[in-house]
Enzyme design. Structure first.
Site, PDB file in Angstrom:
ATOM      1  N   ASP A  16       0.824  -1.214   0.000  1.00  0.00           N
ATOM      2  CA  ASP A  16       0.000   0.000   0.000  1.00  0.00           C
ATOM      3  C   ASP A  16       0.858   1.262   0.000  1.00  0.00           C
ATOM      4  O   ASP A  16       1.961   1.271   0.543  1.00  0.00           O
ATOM      5  CB  ASP A  16      -0.896  -0.028   1.248  1.00  0.00           C
ATOM      6  CG  ASP A  16      -2.042   0.957   1.145  1.00  0.00           C
ATOM      7  OD1 ASP A  16      -2.306   1.459   0.037  1.00  0.00           O
ATOM      8  OD2 ASP A  16      -2.672   1.227   2.174  1.00  0.00           O
ATOM      9  N   ASN A  64     -10.331  -3.337  -6.712  1.00  0.00           N
ATOM     10  CA  ASN A  64      -9.527  -2.327  -7.418  1.00  0.00           C
ATOM     11  C   ASN A  64     -10.042  -2.006  -8.826  1.00  0.00           C
ATOM     12  O   ASN A  64      -9.628  -1.007  -9.428  1.00  0.00           O
ATOM     13  CB  ASN A  64      -8.050  -2.758  -7.505  1.00  0.00           C
ATOM     14  CG  ASN A  64      -7.303  -2.631  -6.190  1.00  0.00           C
ATOM     15  OD1 ASN A  64      -6.340  -3.362  -5.928  1.00  0.00           O
ATOM     16  ND2 ASN A  64      -7.715  -1.699  -5.336  1.00  0.00           N
TER      17      ASN A  64
HETATM   18  C1  FPP Z   1      -2.038  -0.027  -3.369  1.00  0.00           C
HETATM   19  O1  FPP Z   1      -1.564   1.312  -3.238  1.00  0.00           O
HETATM   20  C2  FPP Z   1      -1.367  -0.647  -4.493  1.00  0.00           C
HETATM   21  C3  FPP Z   1      -2.008  -1.248  -5.553  1.00  0.00           C
HETATM   22  C4  FPP Z   1      -3.465  -1.312  -5.662  1.00  0.00           C
HETATM   23  C5  FPP Z   1      -1.228  -1.808  -6.703  1.00  0.00           C
HETATM   24  C6  FPP Z   1      -0.001  -2.579  -6.320  1.00  0.00           C
HETATM   25  C7  FPP Z   1       0.764  -2.851  -7.553  1.00  0.00           C
HETATM   26  C8  FPP Z   1       2.113  -2.896  -7.643  1.00  0.00           C
HETATM   27  C9  FPP Z   1       3.009  -2.743  -6.488  1.00  0.00           C
HETATM   28  C10 FPP Z   1       2.795  -3.078  -8.962  1.00  0.00           C
HETATM   29  C11 FPP Z   1       2.401  -4.272  -9.744  1.00  0.00           C
HETATM   30  C12 FPP Z   1       2.769  -5.556  -9.129  1.00  0.00           C
HETATM   31  C13 FPP Z   1       3.531  -6.506  -9.681  1.00  0.00           C
HETATM   32  C14 FPP Z   1       3.651  -7.821  -9.018  1.00  0.00           C
HETATM   33  C15 FPP Z   1       4.297  -6.304 -10.904  1.00  0.00           C
HETATM   34  P1  FPP Z   1      -2.575   2.514  -3.462  1.00  0.00           P
HETATM   35  O2  FPP Z   1      -2.617   2.834  -4.909  1.00  0.00           O
HETATM   36  O3  FPP Z   1      -3.917   2.192  -2.873  1.00  0.00           O
HETATM   37  O4  FPP Z   1      -1.882   3.653  -2.659  1.00  0.00           O
HETATM   38  P2  FPP Z   1      -2.592   4.866  -1.892  1.00  0.00           P
HETATM   39  O5  FPP Z   1      -3.367   4.265  -0.748  1.00  0.00           O
HETATM   40  O6  FPP Z   1      -1.442   5.688  -1.438  1.00  0.00           O
HETATM   41  O7  FPP Z   1      -3.473   5.586  -2.882  1.00  0.00           O
END
Ligand code: FPP
Length: 237
Positions: A16, A64
């Site tokens: 996150d 998501n």
């Molecule tokens: C949550 O942070 C993160 C995600 C929904 C996406 C995670 C994806 C990756 C790390 C990259 C792809 C993965 C691989 C295995 C190649 P958020 O966007 O909710 O952050 P925020 O809470 O700060 O908005």
């Protein structure tokens, strides 16, 4: 049953904070995910080096899809880039598996995910689960439907349903439950991650955003875990 913690066998991470990382820098959210994908590489390598047997990373949840189309597409493209890297590296140590419902994913992704799982199936040093279109409730429903079908077909007596049989219908069938779940970024919730499997997991919340998360942070989380008294409903002895 009581267990001295020591090193965890299975670490699960809710990756996150990518969006906030990007926002702090005036960048598009997709840039935060791109940076987060680099952290995936670094932390996977570190887990391998320190002998972690199972690592599960939450990359995309069943919820998501409600994000802007461009952001969803950016995450899917990072997964494509990740698959390309894995295909080129031909790693002989990590067994990679994808957990979650593949039905809504693009056919090219599903084909390559299946192929990577098959290509790494005999690797034994570390098991890596990447959760894509994963939801804990969705997984539990999926497992319940499987058992209901067996009962309806007369192949299963409902009285024979126990936790072990139920677990066989989960995406993580045959794997140990996570010992610890790490959530960076300061949020303190599970967000539908491994709901069945986390029954006795130690929850470690950290203030770092995922793109800033380092091997030293992982070591800190493991040290916190090692200091926990895991009692599994029993008492300290
Ligand atoms: C949550 O942070 C993160 C995600 C929904 C996406 C995670 C994806 C990756 C790390 C990259 C792809 C993965 C691989 C295995 C190649 P958020 O966007 O909710 O952050 P925020 O809470 O700060 O908005």
């Amino acid at each position: 049953m009581q267990q001295t913690s020591g090193m965890p066998t299975h670490i699960a991470i809710i990756m996150d904070g990518n969006g906030r990382w990007a926002k702090q820098r005036g960048l598009a959210r997709s840039m935060g995910h791109r940076e987060g994908a680099k952290t995936v590489e670094i932390i996977t390598r570190h887990c391998l080096e320190i002998g972690i047997g199972h690592l599960t990373l939450f990359a995309f949840s069943t919820e998501n899809w409600s994000r802007p189309k461009a952001e969803v597409e950016a995450i899917m493209n990072l997964l494509r880039d990740y698959l390309t890297q894995c295909e080129q590296q031909q790693n002989r140590e990590v067994r990679t598996r994808f957990i979650g419902d593949r039905a809504p994913l693009a056919p090219d992704l599903v084909r390559r995910m299946d192929a990577l799982e098959a290509a790494t199936a005999n690797n034994t040093r570390m098991n890596l689960n990447i959760a894509i279109n994963y939801g804990g409730r969705d997984e539990i429903l999926h497992a319940a439907r499987r058992l209901a079908c067996l009962v309806a077909e007369g192949k299963l007596d409902p009285r024979d349903i126990d936790a072990a049989l139920f677990s066989q219908g989960l995406y993580t069938a045959g794997q140990p439950d996570p010992d610890m779940i790490i959530r960076p970024s300061g949020e303190q919730r599970l967000s539908n991650f491994l709901l069945w499997q986390c029954a006795y997991a130690e929850l470690i919340y950290m203030d770092k955003l995922w793109p800033d998360f380092t091997p030293a942070d992982l070591d800190t989380a493991i040290a916190l875990y090692a200091g926990r008294d895991r009692r599994y409903g029993g008492i300290s002895g």
